[in-house]
Design an enzyme around this catalytic site. Structure first.
Site, PDB file in Angstrom:
ATOM      1  N   HIS A  64      -4.798  -8.224   3.202  1.00 29.55           N
ATOM      2  CA  HIS A  64      -6.567  -7.319   3.802  1.00 29.55           C
ATOM      3  C   HIS A  64      -6.841  -9.117   4.691  1.00 29.55           C
ATOM      4  O   HIS A  64      -6.853 -10.453   4.359  1.00 29.55           O
ATOM      5  CB  HIS A  64      -7.163  -9.046   1.711  1.00 29.55           C
ATOM      6  CG  HIS A  64      -6.705  -7.786   0.620  1.00 29.55           C
ATOM      7  ND1 HIS A  64      -7.302  -8.030  -1.241  1.00 29.55           N
ATOM      8  CD2 HIS A  64      -6.674  -7.115   0.762  1.00 29.55           C
ATOM      9  CE1 HIS A  64      -7.106  -6.864  -1.798  1.00 29.55           C
ATOM     10  NE2 HIS A  64      -6.399  -5.997  -0.902  1.00 29.55           N
ATOM     11  N   HIS A  76      -1.663   2.944  -6.300  1.00 29.53           N
ATOM     12  CA  HIS A  76      -2.016   1.724  -5.919  1.00 29.53           C
ATOM     13  C   HIS A  76      -2.558   0.732  -7.881  1.00 29.53           C
ATOM     14  O   HIS A  76      -2.812  -0.441  -7.128  1.00 29.53           O
ATOM     15  CB  HIS A  76      -3.916   2.517  -5.956  1.00 29.53           C
ATOM     16  CG  HIS A  76      -4.836   1.246  -5.625  1.00 29.53           C
ATOM     17  ND1 HIS A  76      -5.033   0.043  -4.724  1.00 29.53           N
ATOM     18  CD2 HIS A  76      -5.874   0.366  -6.064  1.00 29.53           C
ATOM     19  CE1 HIS A  76      -5.599  -0.721  -4.498  1.00 29.53           C
ATOM     20  NE2 HIS A  76      -6.074  -0.426  -5.173  1.00 29.53           N
ATOM     21  N   ARG A 134       0.689  -1.253  -0.082  1.00 23.38           N
ATOM     22  CA  ARG A 134      -0.473   0.217  -0.293  1.00 23.38           C
ATOM     23  C   ARG A 134       1.054   1.484  -0.121  1.00 23.38           C
ATOM     24  O   ARG A 134       1.656   1.170   0.473  1.00 23.38           O
ATOM     25  CB  ARG A 134      -1.519   0.443   1.153  1.00 23.38           C
ATOM     26  CG  ARG A 134      -2.212  -0.742   1.022  1.00 23.38           C
ATOM     27  CD  ARG A 134      -2.807  -0.743   2.490  1.00 23.38           C
ATOM     28  NE  ARG A 134      -3.773  -2.205   2.767  1.00 23.38           N
ATOM     29  CZ  ARG A 134      -3.289  -3.229   3.241  1.00 23.38           C
ATOM     30  NH1 ARG A 134      -2.878  -2.930   3.725  1.00 23.38           N
ATOM     31  NH2 ARG A 134      -4.790  -4.060   2.955  1.00 23.38           N
ATOM     32  N   ARG A 151      -0.256  -1.628  -7.343  1.00 22.11           N
ATOM     33  CA  ARG A 151      -0.733  -2.579  -6.503  1.00 22.11           C
ATOM     34  C   ARG A 151      -1.617  -3.426  -7.236  1.00 22.11           C
ATOM     35  O   ARG A 151      -1.528  -4.406  -6.777  1.00 22.11           O
ATOM     36  CB  ARG A 151      -1.226  -2.226  -5.386  1.00 22.11           C
ATOM     37  CG  ARG A 151      -1.728  -3.269  -4.495  1.00 22.11           C
ATOM     38  CD  ARG A 151      -2.650  -1.884  -3.057  1.00 22.11           C
ATOM     39  NE  ARG A 151      -3.009  -2.685  -1.616  1.00 22.11           N
ATOM     40  CZ  ARG A 151      -2.790  -3.734  -1.288  1.00 22.11           C
ATOM     41  NH1 ARG A 151      -1.936  -4.362  -0.801  1.00 22.11           N
ATOM     42  NH2 ARG A 151      -3.233  -3.846  -0.638  1.00 22.11           N
ATOM     43  N   TYR A 173     -10.048  -9.519  -8.105  1.00 24.44           N
ATOM     44  CA  TYR A 173      -9.180  -9.414  -8.509  1.00 24.44           C
ATOM     45  C   TYR A 173      -8.859 -11.127  -9.865  1.00 24.44           C
ATOM     46  O   TYR A 173      -8.716 -10.670 -10.359  1.00 24.44           O
ATOM     47  CB  TYR A 173      -7.646  -9.766  -8.284  1.00 24.44           C
ATOM     48  CG  TYR A 173      -7.706  -8.105  -8.168  1.00 24.44           C
ATOM     49  CD1 TYR A 173      -7.440  -8.146  -6.009  1.00 24.44           C
ATOM     50  CD2 TYR A 173      -6.619  -7.393  -7.993  1.00 24.44           C
ATOM     51  CE1 TYR A 173      -6.347  -7.120  -5.254  1.00 24.44           C
ATOM     52  CE2 TYR A 173      -6.691  -6.167  -7.672  1.00 24.44           C
ATOM     53  CZ  TYR A 173      -6.527  -6.534  -6.279  1.00 24.44           C
ATOM     54  OH  TYR A 173      -5.628  -4.984  -5.547  1.00 24.44           O
ATOM     55  N   LYS A 195      -3.022  -1.914   7.872  1.00 24.41           N
ATOM     56  CA  LYS A 195      -3.731  -1.800   8.231  1.00 24.41           C
ATOM     57  C   LYS A 195      -4.211  -2.211   9.468  1.00 24.41           C
ATOM     58  O   LYS A 195      -3.969  -3.797   9.875  1.00 24.41           O
ATOM     59  CB  LYS A 195      -5.261  -1.770   7.657  1.00 24.41           C
ATOM     60  CG  LYS A 195      -4.674  -1.075   6.741  1.00 24.41           C
ATOM     61  CD  LYS A 195      -6.027  -0.436   5.907  1.00 24.41           C
ATOM     62  CE  LYS A 195      -6.042   0.415   4.101  1.00 24.41           C
ATOM     63  NZ  LYS A 195      -7.335   0.484   3.335  1.00 24.41           N
TER      64      LYS A 195
END
Length: 281
Positions: free
Chosen positions: A269, A243, A148, A246, A278, A172
């Protein structure tokens, strides 16, 4: 930061400073309250916790619930103006809605970079030019690891192992993960660390891998500028932003047979449903 107060502040802004109609305010409020409810179901209680991945997953959820492309386009507009409002008031570090594309054929995902275009981008950077080694290492690491933007800006020397070929990042939810780094990125990083970073170090410099010309860590906005500038110099017409690297990392892995669970771990994730976006490839 809780979710509801910022929605109320934004609606007040639309009413008093933008003079928009009650109907438009109600439409925006519905979108944002739906997003807030979705975020809370996924244990996210701050707007700062929502990045591009989360917004994309939210849009995918709305599509799965039957929202048509025309309605999704309106939702994307609402998200863009809201998060631009938050970023403009420094309530969030960066605008996660900026890369979102309005759906045309029912999809909201950007097209990943073609491998040939990615090669053109990387090979256009001359390491002998000022900041060439830094920018090449930055882009190589971005694509090789799928970090990220905030993770890349915060990447530190003590968490990079060039011999073993991995980097440790905290993403995160304060979750740490270890990501393998490919040979090209390792070589670019070694060259940058040996031959350019020492010249960027100042007395106040910390251990962030990537430094600005003033010796401080690169900000997310500066990294966005670097990505766009390097793409323009390479002659790429596709809209470029961090992004997208990524997204291309994950898509190319999937196209080459990587397991979705592995990609989930690499991207950090929490929910496999976020990674499943994806599978459009």
């Amino acid at each position: 930061m809780t979710l509801a107060p910022q929605i109320d502040s934004f609606i007040l802004f639309l009413a008093t400073e933008r003079g928009l109609s009650d109907a438009y305010q109600l439409s925006v409020r519905r979108t944002l309250e739906t997003l807030a409810a979705w975020a809370e179901r996924h244990s996210q209680t701050s707007w700062r916790e929502l990045g591009v991945d989360e917004l994309t997953s939210f849009l995918a959820d709305q599509k799965a619930r039957g929202l048509e492309a025309s309605s999704l386009r309106i939702v994307v507009v609402h998200l863009k103006v809201f998060f631009r409002f938050l970023a403009g008031r420094n309530l969030i570090e960066a605008d996660p809605a900026e890369p979102l594309l309005s759906p045309r054929t029912g999809t909201h995902l950007p097209e990943p970079l073609h491998v040939a275009h990615l090669t053109t981008l990387l090979e256009s950077i001359d390491p002998a030019r000022p900041l060439g080694r830094r920018d090449l290492a930055l882009l190589e690491l971005f694509y090789a690891s799928g970090l990220r933007l905030a993770e890349l800006c915060g990447a530190r020397l003590e968490n990079l192992d060039l011999e073993e070929g991995f980097i440790r990042v905290t993403g995160k939810g304060n979750k740490t993960r270890i990501i393998p780094v490919g040979g090209r990125a390792l070589a670019a990083l070694q060259d940058y660390l040996d031959n350019e970073r020492p010249r960027l170090v100042r007395s106040r410099s910390s251990s962030e891998i990537f430094l600005s010309v003033r010796g401080g860590p690169l900000s997310p906005d500066r990294v966005r500028q670097i990505v766009k500038q390097r793409a323009a110099l390479a002659g790429l017409e596709q809209n470029m932003y961090p992004h997208l690297l990524r997204h291309s990392f994950a898509t190319h892995l999937l196209e080459n047979g990587a397991d979705l669970r592995v990609i989930q771990e690499l991207l950090g994730h929490a929910d496999i449903s976020t990674t499943q976006i994806y599978t459009h490839v």
